[in-house]
Enzyme design. Sequence first.
Site, PDB file in Angstrom:
ATOM      1  CG  HIS A 202       5.455 -23.779  -5.534  1.00  0.00           C
ATOM      2  ND1 HIS A 202       4.359 -23.633  -6.349  1.00  0.00           N
ATOM      3  CD2 HIS A 202       6.517 -23.337  -6.260  1.00  0.00           C
ATOM      4  CE1 HIS A 202       4.742 -23.158  -7.523  1.00  0.00           C
ATOM      5  NE2 HIS A 202       6.048 -22.961  -7.493  1.00  0.00           N
TER       6      HIS A 202
ATOM      7  CB  CYS B 252       3.080 -16.215  -5.122  1.00  0.00           C
ATOM      8  SG  CYS B 252       3.122 -14.631  -5.977  1.00  0.00           S
ATOM      9  N   GLY B 253       5.969 -16.364  -5.108  1.00  0.00           N
ATOM     10  CA  GLY B 253       7.402 -16.103  -5.262  1.00  0.00           C
ATOM     11  C   GLY B 253       7.702 -14.619  -5.312  1.00  0.00           C
TER      12      GLY B 253
ATOM     13  N   GLY C 130       4.952 -12.189  -5.468  1.00  0.00           N
ATOM     14  CA  GLY C 130       3.763 -11.433  -5.051  1.00  0.00           C
ATOM     15  C   GLY C 130       2.941 -10.959  -6.240  1.00  0.00           C
TER      16      GLY C 130
ATOM     17  N   GLY D  73       1.952 -12.576  -9.278  1.00  0.00           N
ATOM     18  CA  GLY D  73       0.873 -13.439  -9.769  1.00  0.00           C
ATOM     19  C   GLY D  73      -0.313 -13.426  -8.824  1.00  0.00           C
TER      20      GLY D  73
ATOM     21  CG  HIS E 206      -3.929   7.591   0.510  1.00  0.00           C
ATOM     22  ND1 HIS E 206      -3.165   8.504  -0.168  1.00  0.00           N
ATOM     23  CD2 HIS E 206      -3.839   7.914   1.822  1.00  0.00           C
ATOM     24  CE1 HIS E 206      -2.614   9.350   0.697  1.00  0.00           C
ATOM     25  NE2 HIS E 206      -3.003   9.010   1.916  1.00  0.00           N
TER      26      HIS E 206
ATOM     27  NE  ARG F 240      -6.439  13.725  -0.679  1.00  0.00           N
ATOM     28  CZ  ARG F 240      -6.292  13.853   0.636  1.00  0.00           C
ATOM     29  NH1 ARG F 240      -7.291  14.289   1.386  1.00  0.00           N
ATOM     30  NH2 ARG F 240      -5.142  13.540   1.208  1.00  0.00           N
TER      31      ARG F 240
HETATM   32  C1  RB5 Z   1       5.917 -20.089  -8.741  1.00  0.00           C
HETATM   33  O1  RB5 Z   1       7.075 -20.763  -9.096  1.00  0.00           O
HETATM   34  C2  RB5 Z   1       5.979 -18.600  -9.047  1.00  0.00           C
HETATM   35  O2  RB5 Z   1       5.928 -18.412 -10.411  1.00  0.00           O
HETATM   36  C3  RB5 Z   1       4.848 -17.916  -8.314  1.00  0.00           C
HETATM   37  O3  RB5 Z   1       4.958 -18.172  -6.957  1.00  0.00           O
HETATM   38  C4  RB5 Z   1       4.798 -16.408  -8.381  1.00  0.00           C
HETATM   39  O4  RB5 Z   1       6.031 -15.820  -8.225  1.00  0.00           O
HETATM   40  C5  RB5 Z   1       4.057 -15.805  -9.461  1.00  0.00           C
HETATM   41  O5  RB5 Z   1       3.902 -14.568  -9.493  1.00  0.00           O
END
Ligand code: RB5
Length: 163
Positions: free
Chosen positions: A9, A66-67, A69, A71, A99, A134
């Site tokens: 979301h 995500c909100g 990036g 998670g 790289h 490398r």
């Molecule tokens: C969702 O509310 C938020 O926690 C998720 O999108 C994200 O930011 C997690 O890393």
Amino acid sequence: MKVAIGADHGGFILKQAIAEQLSQLGYGVVDCGAEALNPGDDYPDFARAVGEALLRGEAERGILICGSGVGASIAASKMRGVRAAVCHDTYSAHQGVEHDNMNVLCLGARVIGDEVAKELVRAFMGATFAGEERFRRRLDKVLEIEKQATGNVPEQSRRIAPM
Ligand code: RB5
């Protein structure tokens, strides 16, 4: 080239814009959800879906939103063969591929705007692994870590970072 794209979301709205951009640039888009804006959905489900699309060979690259990036990148990088990172600057977005052979770009829709996101996507998609000795040596070391880290180790994870 085909690109698997997924978002919870927090990234759902930006996902639509990026999917459109990818199509306009001539890439095939494999949409791994979410299919609708659902405030109760969970980023690991979409990280898994994008990673599995790569592992099945349905796409060569992935983009997760995500909100923040964060998670999405943590979850996706748990999968064998997936090298995902949050990149909010264009240098990292292309250098990560050149790289480190990064194959999934993670974006935080609450951190950056649409136009910056599109520039990051262009930098990521335009880059290829440089393949120098490398870089291969370092990648082999990463793969060695990945090999050792497989298996079910929830207790170990708890010791490193209490939950
Ligand atoms: C969702 O509310 C938020 O926690 C998720 O999108 C994200 O930011 C997690 O890393």
